[in-house]
Scaffold this active site. Structure first.
Site, PDB file in Angstrom:
ATOM      1  N   ASP A   9      13.817  33.366 -27.800  1.00 15.52           N
ATOM      2  CA  ASP A   9      13.444  34.641 -26.495  1.00 15.52           C
ATOM      3  C   ASP A   9      13.771  35.573 -26.408  1.00 15.52           C
ATOM      4  OD1 ASP A   9      13.021  35.566 -24.068  1.00 15.52           O
ATOM      5  OD2 ASP A   9      13.714  34.108 -23.018  1.00 15.52           O
ATOM      6  N   ILE A  10      13.117  36.715 -26.974  1.00 15.54           N
ATOM      7  CA  ILE A  10      13.537  38.508 -27.221  1.00 15.54           C
ATOM      8  C   ILE A  10      14.290  38.348 -25.872  1.00 15.54           C
ATOM      9  CG2 ILE A  10      11.276  39.603 -26.810  1.00 15.54           C
ATOM     10  CD1 ILE A  10      11.738  41.075 -29.187  1.00 15.54           C
ATOM     11  N   ASN A  23       0.111  46.426 -22.676  1.00 12.35           N
ATOM     12  CA  ASN A  23      -1.233  47.000 -22.103  1.00 12.35           C
ATOM     13  C   ASN A  23      -1.066  47.702 -22.401  1.00 12.35           C
ATOM     14  OD1 ASN A  23      -0.543  47.148 -19.433  1.00 12.35           O
ATOM     15  ND2 ASN A  23      -0.770  45.106 -19.142  1.00 12.35           N
ATOM     16  N   GLY A  31       3.018  35.945 -20.942  1.00  8.37           N
ATOM     17  CA  GLY A  31       3.275  36.078 -22.630  1.00  8.37           C
ATOM     18  C   GLY A  31       4.839  37.356 -22.796  1.00  8.37           C
ATOM     19  N   ASP A  33       5.932  40.338 -22.361  1.00  6.98           N
ATOM     20  CA  ASP A  33       5.613  41.555 -21.516  1.00  6.98           C
ATOM     21  C   ASP A  33       6.234  41.124 -20.129  1.00  6.98           C
ATOM     22  OD1 ASP A  33       5.308  43.541 -20.598  1.00  6.98           O
ATOM     23  OD2 ASP A  33       3.032  43.622 -20.426  1.00  6.98           O
ATOM     24  N   SER A 117       0.570  41.647 -30.723  1.00  2.68           N
ATOM     25  CA  SER A 117      -1.074  40.784 -30.858  1.00  2.68           C
ATOM     26  C   SER A 117      -1.026  39.531 -31.087  1.00  2.68           C
ATOM     27  CB  SER A 117      -1.615  41.831 -31.488  1.00  2.68           C
ATOM     28  OG  SER A 117      -1.639  43.009 -31.119  1.00  2.68           O
ATOM     29  N   THR A 118      -0.134  38.473 -31.149  1.00  2.00           N
ATOM     30  CA  THR A 118      -0.549  37.310 -31.695  1.00  2.00           C
ATOM     31  C   THR A 118      -0.664  36.350 -30.872  1.00  2.00           C
ATOM     32  OG1 THR A 118       1.956  36.449 -32.270  1.00  2.00           O
ATOM     33  CG2 THR A 118       0.452  37.767 -33.966  1.00  2.00           C
ATOM     34  N   GLY A 119      -0.555  36.474 -29.929  1.00  2.00           N
ATOM     35  CA  GLY A 119      -0.822  35.521 -28.434  1.00  2.00           C
ATOM     36  C   GLY A 119      -1.832  35.601 -28.244  1.00  2.00           C
ATOM     37  N   TYR A 121      -3.436  38.481 -27.241  1.00  2.00           N
ATOM     38  CA  TYR A 121      -4.805  39.410 -28.118  1.00  2.00           C
ATOM     39  C   TYR A 121      -5.066  39.117 -29.135  1.00  2.00           C
ATOM     40  CZ  TYR A 121      -3.439  43.283 -24.885  1.00  2.00           C
ATOM     41  OH  TYR A 121      -3.017  44.231 -24.002  1.00  2.00           O
TER      42      TYR A 121
HETATM   43  P1  ADP Z   1       0.025  39.514 -26.944  1.00  2.00           P
HETATM   44  O1  ADP Z   1      -1.160  39.926 -25.612  1.00  2.00           O
HETATM   45  O2  ADP Z   1       0.062  41.298 -27.414  1.00  2.00           O
HETATM   46  O3  ADP Z   1      -0.912  38.763 -28.333  1.00  2.00           O
HETATM   47  P2  ADP Z   1       1.920  37.836 -26.049  1.00  2.00           P
HETATM   48  O4  ADP Z   1       2.606  37.959 -25.157  1.00  2.00           O
HETATM   49  O5  ADP Z   1       0.665  37.330 -25.675  1.00  2.00           O
HETATM   50  O6  ADP Z   1       1.509  39.360 -26.841  1.00  2.00           O
HETATM   51  O7  ADP Z   1       2.018  36.919 -27.327  1.00  2.00           O
HETATM   52  C1  ADP Z   1       3.176  37.992 -28.661  1.00  2.00           C
HETATM   53  C2  ADP Z   1       3.938  37.062 -28.829  1.00  2.00           C
HETATM   54  O8  ADP Z   1       5.052  37.312 -28.373  1.00  2.00           O
HETATM   55  C3  ADP Z   1       3.055  35.344 -29.222  1.00  2.00           C
HETATM   56  O9  ADP Z   1       3.607  35.235 -30.274  1.00  2.00           O
HETATM   57  C4  ADP Z   1       4.079  34.931 -27.966  1.00  2.00           C
HETATM   58  O10 ADP Z   1       4.868  33.512 -28.468  1.00  2.00           O
HETATM   59  C5  ADP Z   1       5.208  35.835 -28.307  1.00  2.00           C
HETATM   60  N1  ADP Z   1       6.539  35.696 -27.672  1.00  2.00           N
HETATM   61  C6  ADP Z   1       5.898  34.960 -25.432  1.00  2.00           C
HETATM   62  N2  ADP Z   1       6.878  35.246 -24.573  1.00  2.00           N
HETATM   63  C7  ADP Z   1       8.073  36.082 -25.409  1.00  2.00           C
HETATM   64  C8  ADP Z   1       9.419  35.515 -25.751  1.00  2.00           C
HETATM   65  N3  ADP Z   1       9.806  35.692 -24.512  1.00  2.00           N
HETATM   66  N4  ADP Z   1      10.231  35.979 -26.816  1.00  2.00           N
HETATM   67  C9  ADP Z   1       9.652  36.360 -27.319  1.00  2.00           C
HETATM   68  N5  ADP Z   1       8.444  36.310 -27.936  1.00  2.00           N
HETATM   69  C10 ADP Z   1       7.904  36.084 -27.199  1.00  2.00           C
END
Ligand code: ADP
Length: 167
Positions: A9-10, A23, A31, A33, A117-119, A121
């Site tokens: 988890d970042i 965004n 996600g 964000d 962008s890999t979630g 988006y």
């Molecule tokens: P986007 O809209 O840019 O696609 P998302 O948040 O939907 O953004 O996804 C971007 C990436 O972040 C995905 O690979 C998702 O699995 C990942 N992600 C979601 N939550 C977390 C978190 N808490 N820590 C790290 N990565 C995350």
């Protein structure tokens, strides 16, 4: 630069700066964000409101609120289906490159990226990772020493590990 690839988890990381996949309205969302704003607190959203907007491919900086980092770099990756593929590639590369430039300019030694962008988006994960590798290979840092790619799903984690084996 040293490259770390982790599955985590970042919001828990203590790098000098963390990148947020924001965004264009910098309004928070789901996600990564949503997780960053939830953990970082409302001060971040207030700073985002002052900034107001960020073009796709660009990056802006705020403080990191309650997170352990000094800075939060908000970049807006492309929505895959909104662009011709080569334009989406260019925009994603710009997101990474502009985030790297900004962190370096802010004298950061360590920086962590989510898989932008890999979630929601919808950018194909393997294609995104290859672009990331290319951007990092061409980047000449002045201050940055450690880059962390913080994956949140096993698929991205496996792709990054395979790709960066030869870095
Ligand atoms: P986007 O809209 O840019 O696609 P998302 O948040 O939907 O953004 O996804 C971007 C990436 O972040 C995905 O690979 C998702 O699995 C990942 N992600 C979601 N939550 C977390 C978190 N808490 N820590 C790290 N990565 C995350």
């Amino acid at each position: 630069m040293k490259i770390n690839i982790i599955l985590d988890d970042i919001t828990k990381l203590k790098t000098d700066a963390i990148v947020n996949a924001a965004n264009r309205q910098l309004a928070g969302g789901g996600g990564v964000d949503g997780a960053i704003h939830k953990a970082g607190g409302s001060a971040i959203l207030e700073e985002c409101r002052q900034i107001g907007y960020c073009e796709t491919g660009k990056a802006v900086v705020t403080t990191a609120g309650n997170l352990l980092s000094r800075y939060l770099i908000h970049t807006v990756g492309p929505i895959w289906h909104e662009h011709p593929a080569l334009m989406a590639d260019l925009l994603l590369s710009l997101s990474y490159r502009n985030s790297l430039l900004l962190a370096d300019h802010l004298d950061c030694k360590s920086l962590a990226f989510p898989n932008i962008s890999t979630g929601v988006y919808g950018f194909p994960k393997d294609r995104a990772a290859e672009l990331v590798k290319e951007v990092v290979q061409h980047f000449e840092p002045e201050k940055l020493e450690i880059l962390t790619f913080c994956c949140f799903d096993q698929e991205n984690y496996d792709i990054y590990n395979e790709l960066f084996k030869t870095f």
